[in-house]
Write an enzyme that holds these catalytic residues in place. Structure first.
Site, PDB file in Angstrom:
ATOM      1  CB  SER A 143      17.031  64.120  90.307  1.00  0.00           C
ATOM      2  OG  SER A 143      17.844  63.604  91.350  1.00  0.00           O
ATOM      3  CE1 TYR A 156      17.620  69.394  92.325  1.00  0.00           C
ATOM      4  CE2 TYR A 156      18.446  67.531  93.588  1.00  0.00           C
ATOM      5  CZ  TYR A 156      18.350  68.218  92.391  1.00  0.00           C
ATOM      6  OH  TYR A 156      18.961  67.744  91.266  1.00  0.00           O
TER       7      TYR A 156
HETATM    8  P1  NAP Z   1      25.081  72.760  86.579  1.00  0.00           P
HETATM    9  O1  NAP Z   1      26.365  72.316  85.995  1.00  0.00           O
HETATM   10  O2  NAP Z   1      25.089  73.635  87.790  1.00  0.00           O
HETATM   11  O3  NAP Z   1      24.223  73.412  85.425  1.00  0.00           O
HETATM   12  C1  NAP Z   1      23.007  74.064  85.676  1.00  0.00           C
HETATM   13  C2  NAP Z   1      22.663  74.863  84.443  1.00  0.00           C
HETATM   14  O4  NAP Z   1      21.455  75.580  84.708  1.00  0.00           O
HETATM   15  C3  NAP Z   1      23.728  75.881  84.081  1.00  0.00           C
HETATM   16  O5  NAP Z   1      23.860  75.941  82.681  1.00  0.00           O
HETATM   17  C4  NAP Z   1      23.154  77.178  84.632  1.00  0.00           C
HETATM   18  O6  NAP Z   1      23.647  78.250  83.814  1.00  0.00           O
HETATM   19  C5  NAP Z   1      21.674  76.952  84.406  1.00  0.00           C
HETATM   20  N1  NAP Z   1      20.875  77.792  85.284  1.00  0.00           N
HETATM   21  C6  NAP Z   1      20.923  77.858  86.642  1.00  0.00           C
HETATM   22  N2  NAP Z   1      20.067  78.802  87.088  1.00  0.00           N
HETATM   23  C7  NAP Z   1      19.463  79.321  85.984  1.00  0.00           C
HETATM   24  C8  NAP Z   1      18.487  80.325  85.787  1.00  0.00           C
HETATM   25  N3  NAP Z   1      17.946  80.997  86.810  1.00  0.00           N
HETATM   26  N4  NAP Z   1      18.105  80.616  84.510  1.00  0.00           N
HETATM   27  C9  NAP Z   1      18.639  79.957  83.468  1.00  0.00           C
HETATM   28  N5  NAP Z   1      19.565  78.987  83.594  1.00  0.00           N
HETATM   29  C10 NAP Z   1      19.967  78.679  84.838  1.00  0.00           C
HETATM   30  O7  NAP Z   1      24.196  71.501  87.012  1.00  0.00           O
HETATM   31  P2  NAP Z   1      23.914  70.091  86.311  1.00  0.00           P
HETATM   32  O8  NAP Z   1      24.359  69.065  87.274  1.00  0.00           O
HETATM   33  O9  NAP Z   1      24.405  70.067  84.916  1.00  0.00           O
HETATM   34  O10 NAP Z   1      22.332  70.116  86.374  1.00  0.00           O
HETATM   35  C11 NAP Z   1      21.504  70.040  85.244  1.00  0.00           C
HETATM   36  C12 NAP Z   1      20.209  69.360  85.652  1.00  0.00           C
HETATM   37  O11 NAP Z   1      20.494  68.013  86.066  1.00  0.00           O
HETATM   38  C13 NAP Z   1      19.487  70.027  86.831  1.00  0.00           C
HETATM   39  O12 NAP Z   1      18.101  70.057  86.577  1.00  0.00           O
HETATM   40  C14 NAP Z   1      19.794  69.087  87.996  1.00  0.00           C
HETATM   41  O13 NAP Z   1      18.796  69.139  88.996  1.00  0.00           O
HETATM   42  C15 NAP Z   1      19.824  67.758  87.281  1.00  0.00           C
HETATM   43  N6  NAP Z   1      20.552  66.706  87.998  1.00  0.00           N
HETATM   44  C16 NAP Z   1      21.866  66.828  88.282  1.00  0.00           C
HETATM   45  C17 NAP Z   1      22.506  65.822  88.989  1.00  0.00           C
HETATM   46  C18 NAP Z   1      23.952  65.898  89.371  1.00  0.00           C
HETATM   47  O14 NAP Z   1      24.401  65.065  90.187  1.00  0.00           O
HETATM   48  N7  NAP Z   1      24.717  66.823  88.814  1.00  0.00           N
HETATM   49  C19 NAP Z   1      21.794  64.665  89.379  1.00  0.00           C
HETATM   50  C20 NAP Z   1      20.445  64.583  89.064  1.00  0.00           C
HETATM   51  C21 NAP Z   1      19.825  65.595  88.365  1.00  0.00           C
HETATM   52  P3  NAP Z   1      23.875  79.792  84.251  1.00  0.00           P
HETATM   53  O15 NAP Z   1      24.479  79.774  85.618  1.00  0.00           O
HETATM   54  O16 NAP Z   1      24.757  80.291  83.155  1.00  0.00           O
HETATM   55  O17 NAP Z   1      22.497  80.393  84.204  1.00  0.00           O
END
Ligand code: NAP
Length: 271
Positions: A143, A156
């Site tokens: 990130s 985080y």
């Molecule tokens: P998201 O839509 O909330 O997706 C998170 C994913 O992780 C979901 O598929 C969730 O699925 C899974 N997950 C959560 N807890 C879990 C667990 N205990 N075991 C297995 N799977 C789990 O978030 P996203 O934004 O796509 O995030 C993906 C990555 O991008 C993360 O690492 C986040 O830190 C990073 N990121 C996001 C942003 C942003 O602005 N969105 C920015 C920088 C970095 P289930 O709930 O079905 O388990």
């Protein structure tokens, strides 16, 4: 576009929603079979059906809570034993925007278990096979808070600084072994993560939120270009290069026999 050249199997963690679901779609279109991992079976099954219908690629679903040692161990065993795996996308993660005084330490520990421990263990499961086969890649979703950990919740930010530091070390260790490492540093991206963290991102980051599809397409373009660090929003890569140069320039001076003069220590060698 769908390519029919088979690229092996990609494991995508956190594939049920957001960035992970888009990686799954894009990688299948690029010719990867998939192993999709998350906790929500219904969402994974629906995505798997859509991808198979659209690309004819084989998609396996593994329902696992990667914060749970037993579930995580099962996924590690699968990764170690499946020699068709050529790509690991460590994407599953949770975020928080709350300061320490408003945070629950058990939730912080659970965040570390997912963002740090699971990512580490899955990488340890995948890399020896990649090295033995002389081929493989790990894409770690870090990130922008990896380099500005004070921007959101500190745990985080620190968990994502770990992802960047671990990736930097791996890139160094694995050079010349046929294994690619990419650290992706998205800025605010429109996914369900923000609502889970209690933030309306389009209000909090008005005009600065990227569409998740655009983010993943840029990150994969960075991968194709051979980048180690990909910051999809950063207009001028010279800024990252200058940051890295400043880090390298300090290197010869970080470990010396004497403390710096500004501390005024009368050293044993001088006494
Ligand atoms: P998201 O839509 O909330 O997706 C998170 C994913 O992780 C979901 O598929 C969730 O699925 C899974 N997950 C959560 N807890 C879990 C667990 N205990 N075991 C297995 N799977 C789990 O978030 P996203 O934004 O796509 O995030 C993906 C990555 O991008 C993360 O690492 C986040 O830190 C990073 N990121 C996001 C942003 C942003 O602005 N969105 C920015 C920088 C970095 P289930 O709930 O079905 O388990």
């Amino acid at each position: 576009m769908v390519t029919h050249t088979h690229q092996g199997t990609a494991v995508v963690t956190g594939a049920s929603t957001g960035i992970g679901a888009i990686y799954a779609d894009r990688l299948a279109r690029r010719g990867y079979d998939l192993i999709l991992i998350a906790r929500d079976r219904a969402k994974l099954d629906k995505l798997a059906r859509e991808i198979t219908d659209g690309t004819r690629r084989s998609v396996e679903v593994i329902v696992a809570d990667l914060g749970n040692k037993k579930d995580l161990g099962g996924v590690e065993a699968k990764i170690r034993s499946d020699s068709s795996i050529t790509l690991l996308v460590n994407n599953a993660g949770v975020a928080s925007a709350a300061p320490l005084l408003d945070s629950n330490v058990d939730q912080m520990e659970a965040m570390i278990a997912l963002n740090v421990t699971a990512l580490t263990r899955l990488t340890y499961a995948a890399v020896p096979g990649f090295v033995a086969r002389g081929k493989g890649a790990v894409i770690n979703i870090a990130s922008i808070v990896s380099i500005i950990p004070e921007a959101l919740n500190g745990v985080y930010g620190a968990s994502k600084a770990y992802v960047l530091g671990f990736s930097q070390s791996l890139q160094h260790e694995l050079a010349g072994k046929g294994v690619r490492i990419q650290a992706v540093m998205p800025g605010a991206t429109r996914t369900p993560l923000w609502a889970l963290a209690g933030v309306d991102v389009d209000v909090a980051m008005k005009g600065r939120v990227m569409d998740a599809g655009d983010m993943v397409d840029a990150a994969l373009a960075g991968f194709d270009q051979g980048e180690f660090a990909t910051i999809p929003a950063l207009p001028d890569i010279a800024e990252w290069n200058a940051f890295e140069s400043a880090r390298s320039a300090m290197r010869p001076n970080l470990s010396l026999a004497e403390p710096a003069r500004r501390y005024g220590v009368l050293t044993r060698s001088a006494a």
